[in-house]
Design a protein around this motif. Sequence first.
Motif, PDB file in Angstrom:
ATOM      1  N   ALA A   1       0.813  -1.215   0.000  1.00 41.96           N
ATOM      2  CA  ALA A   1       0.000   0.000   0.000  1.00 41.96           C
ATOM      3  C   ALA A   1       0.853   1.276   0.000  1.00 41.96           C
ATOM      4  O   ALA A   1       0.371   2.341  -0.363  1.00 41.96           O
ATOM      5  CB  ALA A   1      -0.948   0.011   1.196  1.00 41.96           C
ATOM      6  N   VAL A   2       2.117   1.159   0.396  1.00 40.85           N
ATOM      7  CA  VAL A   2       3.016   2.318   0.352  1.00 40.85           C
ATOM      8  C   VAL A   2       3.534   2.415  -1.074  1.00 40.85           C
ATOM      9  O   VAL A   2       4.341   1.610  -1.518  1.00 40.85           O
ATOM     10  CB  VAL A   2       4.188   2.189   1.354  1.00 40.85           C
ATOM     11  N   GLN A   3       3.031   3.399  -1.798  1.00 42.50           N
ATOM     12  CA  GLN A   3       3.383   3.538  -3.202  1.00 42.50           C
ATOM     13  C   GLN A   3       4.675   4.308  -3.412  1.00 42.50           C
ATOM     14  O   GLN A   3       5.400   4.058  -4.361  1.00 42.50           O
ATOM     15  CB  GLN A   3       2.251   4.213  -3.951  1.00 42.50           C
ATOM     16  N   GLN A   4       4.937   5.263  -2.538  1.00 46.11           N
ATOM     17  CA  GLN A   4       6.147   6.065  -2.665  1.00 46.11           C
ATOM     18  C   GLN A   4       6.690   6.355  -1.275  1.00 46.11           C
ATOM     19  O   GLN A   4       5.929   6.544  -0.337  1.00 46.11           O
ATOM     20  CB  GLN A   4       5.835   7.390  -3.375  1.00 46.11           C
ATOM     21  N   CYS A   5       8.015   6.394  -1.190  1.00 51.28           N
ATOM     22  CA  CYS A   5       8.683   6.716   0.066  1.00 51.28           C
ATOM     23  C   CYS A   5       9.858   7.634  -0.267  1.00 51.28           C
ATOM     24  O   CYS A   5      10.703   7.289  -1.083  1.00 51.28           O
ATOM     25  CB  CYS A   5       9.178   5.443   0.749  1.00 51.28           C
ATOM     26  N   TYR A   6       9.870   8.790   0.369  1.00 47.72           N
ATOM     27  CA  TYR A   6      10.924   9.774   0.132  1.00 47.72           C
ATOM     28  C   TYR A   6      11.606  10.116   1.443  1.00 47.72           C
ATOM     29  O   TYR A   6      10.940  10.423   2.423  1.00 47.72           O
ATOM     30  CB  TYR A   6      10.339  11.069  -0.450  1.00 47.72           C
ATOM     31  N   ARG A   7      12.938  10.100   1.456  1.00 48.58           N
ATOM     32  CA  ARG A   7      13.693  10.712   2.542  1.00 48.58           C
ATOM     33  C   ARG A   7      13.729  12.189   2.223  1.00 48.58           C
ATOM     34  O   ARG A   7      14.086  12.563   1.105  1.00 48.58           O
ATOM     35  CB  ARG A   7      15.138  10.207   2.544  1.00 48.58           C
ATOM     36  N   VAL A   8      13.360  13.021   3.181  1.00 53.28           N
ATOM     37  CA  VAL A   8      13.276  14.449   2.909  1.00 53.28           C
ATOM     38  C   VAL A   8      14.043  15.261   3.945  1.00 53.28           C
ATOM     39  O   VAL A   8      14.360  14.775   5.027  1.00 53.28           O
ATOM     40  CB  VAL A   8      11.805  14.930   2.848  1.00 53.28           C
ATOM     41  N   SER A   9      14.302  16.500   3.577  1.00 57.84           N
ATOM     42  CA  SER A   9      14.980  17.419   4.474  1.00 57.84           C
ATOM     43  C   SER A   9      14.657  18.828   4.014  1.00 57.84           C
ATOM     44  O   SER A   9      14.576  19.073   2.818  1.00 57.84           O
ATOM     45  CB  SER A   9      16.483  17.183   4.403  1.00 57.84           C
ATOM     46  N   PRO A  10      14.438  19.768   4.860  1.00 56.67           N
ATOM     47  CA  PRO A  10      14.284  19.663   6.303  1.00 56.67           C
ATOM     48  C   PRO A  10      12.871  19.230   6.663  1.00 56.67           C
ATOM     49  O   PRO A  10      12.049  19.024   5.787  1.00 56.67           O
ATOM     50  CB  PRO A  10      14.539  21.098   6.764  1.00 56.67           C
ATOM     51  N   GLY A  11      12.605  19.139   7.945  1.00 57.78           N
ATOM     52  CA  GLY A  11      11.269  18.746   8.410  1.00 57.78           C
ATOM     53  C   GLY A  11      11.250  17.303   8.837  1.00 57.78           C
ATOM     54  O   GLY A  11      12.153  16.844   9.534  1.00 57.78           O
ATOM     55  N   PRO A  12      10.223  16.573   8.403  1.00 57.36           N
ATOM     56  CA  PRO A  12      10.157  15.161   8.785  1.00 57.36           C
ATOM     57  C   PRO A  12      11.287  14.385   8.106  1.00 57.36           C
ATOM     58  O   PRO A  12      11.954  14.896   7.201  1.00 57.36           O
ATOM     59  CB  PRO A  12       8.788  14.717   8.262  1.00 57.36           C
ATOM     60  N   ASP A  13      11.488  13.157   8.527  1.00 56.67           N
ATOM     61  CA  ASP A  13      12.528  12.325   7.921  1.00 56.67           C
ATOM     62  C   ASP A  13      12.051  11.679   6.625  1.00 56.67           C
ATOM     63  O   ASP A  13      12.828  11.479   5.692  1.00 56.67           O
ATOM     64  CB  ASP A  13      12.976  11.239   8.907  1.00 56.67           C
ATOM     65  N   PHE A  14      10.753  11.330   6.572  1.00 58.31           N
ATOM     66  CA  PHE A  14      10.187  10.645   5.406  1.00 58.31           C
ATOM     67  C   PHE A  14       8.823  11.219   5.070  1.00 58.31           C
ATOM     68  O   PHE A  14       8.097  11.668   5.952  1.00 58.31           O
ATOM     69  CB  PHE A  14      10.001   9.142   5.683  1.00 58.31           C
ATOM     70  N   VAL A  15       8.493  11.162   3.793  1.00 57.93           N
ATOM     71  CA  VAL A  15       7.138  11.414   3.325  1.00 57.93           C
ATOM     72  C   VAL A  15       6.721  10.192   2.524  1.00 57.93           C
ATOM     73  O   VAL A  15       7.459   9.749   1.632  1.00 57.93           O
ATOM     74  CB  VAL A  15       7.036  12.695   2.467  1.00 57.93           C
ATOM     75  N   LEU A  16       5.564   9.632   2.867  1.00 56.99           N
ATOM     76  CA  LEU A  16       5.041   8.452   2.193  1.00 56.99           C
ATOM     77  C   LEU A  16       3.756   8.809   1.462  1.00 56.99           C
ATOM     78  O   LEU A  16       2.986   9.643   1.931  1.00 56.99           O
ATOM     79  CB  LEU A  16       4.715   7.347   3.199  1.00 56.99           C
ATOM     80  N   VAL A  17       3.534   8.154   0.342  1.00 61.50           N
ATOM     81  CA  VAL A  17       2.243   8.212  -0.337  1.00 61.50           C
ATOM     82  C   VAL A  17       1.662   6.810  -0.231  1.00 61.50           C
ATOM     83  O   VAL A  17       2.299   5.831  -0.652  1.00 61.50           O
ATOM     84  CB  VAL A  17       2.371   8.638  -1.808  1.00 61.50           C
ATOM     85  N   ILE A  18       0.488   6.729   0.367  1.00 60.90           N
ATOM     86  CA  ILE A  18      -0.137   5.443   0.672  1.00 60.90           C
ATOM     87  C   ILE A  18      -1.500   5.387  -0.009  1.00 60.90           C
ATOM     88  O   ILE A  18      -2.252   6.354   0.034  1.00 60.90           O
ATOM     89  CB  ILE A  18      -0.279   5.265   2.197  1.00 60.90           C
ATOM     90  N   GLN A  19      -1.816   4.249  -0.605  1.00 61.14           N
ATOM     91  CA  GLN A  19      -3.114   4.047  -1.269  1.00 61.14           C
ATOM     92  C   GLN A  19      -3.767   2.815  -0.643  1.00 61.14           C
ATOM     93  O   GLN A  19      -3.236   1.713  -0.749  1.00 61.14           O
ATOM     94  CB  GLN A  19      -2.898   3.820  -2.770  1.00 61.14           C
ATOM     95  N   VAL A  20      -4.899   3.026   0.026  1.00 58.88           N
ATOM     96  CA  VAL A  20      -5.621   1.935   0.680  1.00 58.88           C
ATOM     97  C   VAL A  20      -7.114   2.028   0.368  1.00 58.88           C
ATOM     98  O   VAL A  20      -7.583   3.025  -0.177  1.00 58.88           O
ATOM     99  CB  VAL A  20      -5.407   1.942   2.216  1.00 58.88           C
ATOM    100  N   ALA A  21      -7.845   1.010   0.770  1.00 60.72           N
ATOM    101  CA  ALA A  21      -9.276   0.950   0.483  1.00 60.72           C
ATOM    102  C   ALA A  21     -10.060   2.023   1.231  1.00 60.72           C
ATOM    103  O   ALA A  21     -10.895   2.715   0.661  1.00 60.72           O
ATOM    104  CB  ALA A  21      -9.828  -0.427   0.822  1.00 60.72           C
ATOM    105  N   ASP A  22      -9.783   2.166   2.527  1.00 59.24           N
ATOM    106  CA  ASP A  22     -10.596   3.059   3.352  1.00 59.24           C
ATOM    107  C   ASP A  22      -9.847   3.370   4.640  1.00 59.24           C
ATOM    108  O   ASP A  22      -8.715   2.931   4.838  1.00 59.24           O
ATOM    109  CB  ASP A  22     -11.964   2.431   3.642  1.00 59.24           C
ATOM    110  N   MET A  23     -10.517   4.103   5.536  1.00 58.86           N
ATOM    111  CA  MET A  23      -9.884   4.508   6.784  1.00 58.86           C
ATOM    112  C   MET A  23      -9.563   3.308   7.679  1.00 58.86           C
ATOM    113  O   MET A  23      -8.536   3.302   8.363  1.00 58.86           O
ATOM    114  CB  MET A  23     -10.765   5.517   7.522  1.00 58.86           C
TER     115      MET A  23
END
Length: 154
Positions: free
Chosen positions: A94-116
Amino acid sequence: MTILDELDKRILQVLQVDASLSNHELAQRVHASPPTCLRRVSRLRKEGVINKQVAILSPDKVGAGLTAIVEITLDHQATEYQIHFENLVANEAAVQQCYRVSPGPDFVLVIQVADMTAYHALAHRLFATQANVRNVRSFFSITRSKFETQIVIA
């Protein structure tokens, strides 16, 4: 870095729009012979310029209608901790993309799932049970107004 000539660039531009074209159709669109086109595409794959060719699905038509953009901050940011987290999310479909980022959080993820409910289960698995995850900040897409996969080729 691979050096791309004008024919390579034309091939890549056309394939980014429609990778399902036959070699003959591709050759016609880029004004090259089919054998030349076949050799070029083969070389671009071998060199890793073409990473993969896929079908892009409509999430809501296949039961994956909730998109979450998630910021993750780790307690410890040493390289081994970051690699551990990347390996953890790499195994989650379900994790479609994972980025190490800077500054701010360590990672940004793009997740695609059915529902909450599916998101909560995933968040528990990936974030709540991990001792090194300090902060999780989730954003949920209301509307996707733009989604492109094409890269501008200079």
